[in-house]
Write a protein that holds these residues in place. Sequence first.
Motif, mmCIF file in Angstrom:
data_model
loop_
_atom_site.group_PDB
_atom_site.id
_atom_site.type_symbol
_atom_site.label_atom_id
_atom_site.label_comp_id
_atom_site.label_asym_id
_atom_site.label_seq_id
_atom_site.Cartn_x
_atom_site.Cartn_y
_atom_site.Cartn_z
ATOM 1 N N ARG A 1 84.873 -12.071 -103.445
ATOM 2 C CA ARG A 1 83.832 -11.271 -104.079
ATOM 3 C C ARG A 1 82.442 -11.754 -103.675
ATOM 4 N N SER A 2 82.286 -13.070 -103.447
ATOM 5 C CA SER A 2 80.980 -13.613 -103.073
ATOM 6 C C SER A 2 80.515 -13.109 -101.718
ATOM 7 N N PRO B 1 80.959 -8.123 -102.631
ATOM 8 C CA PRO B 1 81.297 -7.767 -104.007
ATOM 9 C C PRO B 1 81.667 -6.306 -104.197
ATOM 10 N N ASP C 1 85.326 -5.333 -105.682
ATOM 11 C CA ASP C 1 85.432 -4.624 -106.955
ATOM 12 C C ASP C 1 86.169 -3.297 -106.796
#
Length: 300
Positions: free
Chosen positions: A197-198, A201, A205
């Motif tokens: 996600r970093s 993102p 998601d």
Amino acid sequence: MIELRHLTYFRTVAETLHFGRAAALLHISQPPLTRQIAALEKELGAQLFDRSKRAIQLTPAGKYFYRDTTEIFKALERAKRNVSSSSTGKSGALKVGFMMSTAYNILPSVTRHYSAAYPEVDMRLTEHVPNLLATDIEDEKVDVGIMYRPEDCSRLDSHTIYAEPLLAVLPRDHRLAAKPAISVAELADDSFVSIPRSIAPVVFDIIVNHCQSNGFRPRIVLEANLQQTIVNLVGEGLGVALVPTSMQAMHLETTVFKPLLNAPVVEVAVIWNKENSNPCIRTFADTAVEVWRKVRPVGN
């Protein structure tokens, strides 16, 4: 009166922390350099260097001054770059960042068309992961990027090029490998390989939300920063993954790509800093949109 050369002298000494080496880099002798730094300190009313020890060091005031002069030189470089570009963006310099997945569909066509249409633009391309590319665009280290649309576009301008469906990539011997299309719910018991996600993102998601809307949260056992690495790891039998449709251009013998029922999509856009006035940005963005209209797959 402080002149640009005084700032250049100061920054060179600050970066070398040695008057002799700085003088050599500046092609002047050391005594005049020492006098110029002393004159600058007198003009500012603050000591910039601590000379009490064997090796000189920046004082707290010197560190602040170095930080602030960095912004001055960034603005100067931007001004020089923009002067070299005509108001129509037909000449000059353009730094283009891209994420690797675009190299499998739009990037080659856009760069070929842009180079042919604007041969006097010095275009430099560099590969980035999405989150770092957005940061470099905000900091004007990169003029324009082709990437997933960032979560926060408050400091950026953008133009969507296309929306790309995600599909499933499976090991060739996977139980669902023979099906023409699958629902993500059929992968609920599988291990997943995912982009962190970093790093991206928006994509992370979309994947998690799609799985959750089908009754489960994906069990992510491996993370990789690049989509092609994810596909390779799937091919080694380490899990399954959801990746952009363009990644099926890899044609690995160890994997199969399967369309997803009700597949989510991820937007790919041209992104640039609102305050970056390089006129080549607009010509590049227009070229990207025009090229996609010509080369886009049927149905997109």
